[in-house]
Design a protein around this motif. Sequence first.
Motif, PDB file in Angstrom:
ATOM      1  N   GLU A 234      63.217 104.061  20.618  1.00  0.00           N
ATOM      2  CA  GLU A 234      63.796 104.832  21.722  1.00  0.00           C
ATOM      3  C   GLU A 234      62.768 105.789  22.309  1.00  0.00           C
ATOM      4  O   GLU A 234      62.734 106.006  23.528  1.00  0.00           O
ATOM      5  N   LEU A 235      61.939 106.371  21.464  1.00  0.00           N
ATOM      6  CA  LEU A 235      60.907 107.287  21.953  1.00  0.00           C
ATOM      7  C   LEU A 235      59.844 106.543  22.761  1.00  0.00           C
ATOM      8  O   LEU A 235      59.442 107.001  23.831  1.00  0.00           O
ATOM      9  N   TYR A 236      59.394 105.406  22.248  1.00  0.00           N
ATOM     10  CA  TYR A 236      58.359 104.659  22.958  1.00  0.00           C
ATOM     11  C   TYR A 236      58.847 104.130  24.309  1.00  0.00           C
ATOM     12  O   TYR A 236      58.072 104.014  25.245  1.00  0.00           O
ATOM     13  N   GLU A 237      60.149 103.852  24.428  1.00  0.00           N
ATOM     14  CA  GLU A 237      60.703 103.420  25.709  1.00  0.00           C
ATOM     15  C   GLU A 237      60.526 104.492  26.781  1.00  0.00           C
ATOM     16  O   GLU A 237      60.369 104.178  27.957  1.00  0.00           O
ATOM     17  N   LEU A 238      60.549 105.750  26.376  1.00  0.00           N
ATOM     18  CA  LEU A 238      60.459 106.862  27.326  1.00  0.00           C
ATOM     19  C   LEU A 238      59.087 106.996  27.974  1.00  0.00           C
ATOM     20  O   LEU A 238      58.956 107.610  29.032  1.00  0.00           O
ATOM     21  N   VAL A 239      58.062 106.446  27.346  1.00  0.00           N
ATOM     22  CA  VAL A 239      56.703 106.570  27.882  1.00  0.00           C
ATOM     23  C   VAL A 239      56.077 105.219  28.215  1.00  0.00           C
ATOM     24  O   VAL A 239      54.904 105.157  28.592  1.00  0.00           O
ATOM     25  N   ALA A 240      56.851 104.147  28.096  1.00  0.00           N
ATOM     26  CA  ALA A 240      56.308 102.791  28.283  1.00  0.00           C
ATOM     27  C   ALA A 240      55.732 102.580  29.678  1.00  0.00           C
ATOM     28  O   ALA A 240      54.767 101.833  29.846  1.00  0.00           O
ATOM     29  N   ASP A 241      56.276 103.237  30.695  1.00  0.00           N
ATOM     30  CA  ASP A 241      55.806 103.043  32.064  1.00  0.00           C
ATOM     31  C   ASP A 241      54.740 104.056  32.481  1.00  0.00           C
ATOM     32  O   ASP A 241      54.304 104.075  33.626  1.00  0.00           O
ATOM     33  N   LEU A 242      54.306 104.894  31.550  1.00  0.00           N
ATOM     34  CA  LEU A 242      53.305 105.918  31.842  1.00  0.00           C
ATOM     35  C   LEU A 242      51.968 105.538  31.209  1.00  0.00           C
ATOM     36  O   LEU A 242      51.941 104.919  30.147  1.00  0.00           O
ATOM     37  N   PRO A 243      50.847 105.931  31.861  1.00  0.00           N
ATOM     38  CA  PRO A 243      49.547 105.612  31.252  1.00  0.00           C
ATOM     39  C   PRO A 243      49.335 106.401  29.962  1.00  0.00           C
ATOM     40  O   PRO A 243      49.905 107.474  29.780  1.00  0.00           O
ATOM     41  N   GLN A 244      48.521 105.833  29.092  1.00  0.00           N
ATOM     42  CA  GLN A 244      48.214 106.515  27.836  1.00  0.00           C
ATOM     43  C   GLN A 244      47.326 107.708  28.146  1.00  0.00           C
ATOM     44  O   GLN A 244      46.363 107.606  28.913  1.00  0.00           O
ATOM     45  N   LEU A 245      47.635 108.829  27.542  1.00  0.00           N
ATOM     46  CA  LEU A 245      46.858 110.048  27.758  1.00  0.00           C
ATOM     47  C   LEU A 245      45.666 110.092  26.817  1.00  0.00           C
ATOM     48  O   LEU A 245      45.756 109.614  25.685  1.00  0.00           O
ATOM     49  N   PRO A 246      44.566 110.678  27.283  1.00  0.00           N
ATOM     50  CA  PRO A 246      43.441 110.855  26.356  1.00  0.00           C
ATOM     51  C   PRO A 246      43.824 111.849  25.268  1.00  0.00           C
ATOM     52  O   PRO A 246      44.642 112.743  25.494  1.00  0.00           O
ATOM     53  N   ALA A 247      43.261 111.676  24.124  1.00  0.00           N
ATOM     54  CA  ALA A 247      43.531 112.588  23.003  1.00  0.00           C
ATOM     55  C   ALA A 247      42.979 113.962  23.317  1.00  0.00           C
ATOM     56  O   ALA A 247      41.938 114.104  23.945  1.00  0.00           O
ATOM     57  N   VAL A 248      43.684 114.964  22.888  1.00  0.00           N
ATOM     58  CA  VAL A 248      43.237 116.340  23.045  1.00  0.00           C
ATOM     59  C   VAL A 248      42.703 116.785  21.698  1.00  0.00           C
ATOM     60  O   VAL A 248      43.429 116.773  20.705  1.00  0.00           O
ATOM     61  N   GLU A 249      41.442 117.123  21.677  1.00  0.00           N
ATOM     62  CA  GLU A 249      40.847 117.532  20.404  1.00  0.00           C
ATOM     63  C   GLU A 249      41.122 118.994  20.158  1.00  0.00           C
ATOM     64  O   GLU A 249      40.970 119.828  21.038  1.00  0.00           O
TER      65      GLU A 249
END
Length: 83
Positions: A53-68
Amino acid sequence: MDDSQLPAGPRASDAERERFTDILERHFAEGRLSPEEFSDRVDRALAARTLGELYELVADLPQLPAVERPGPGTAGRRRWWRR
């Protein structure tokens, strides 16, 4: 149990729900989500029972770069050659 009642993967933890709301917040700040979309997705993230359910919420959005983040004990530590 029919297919609509099957869980969508492992159960989500509170920390995982919080992580996904942080991701949604970053997408909102970058202008990818309207205020209404953001509010709806955050509500759904907080109510999510599974990781699917959580992954469905961001499936249409680009992956964000990691924040160090600085590692423990490195903030404010002076280098021996910088005095």
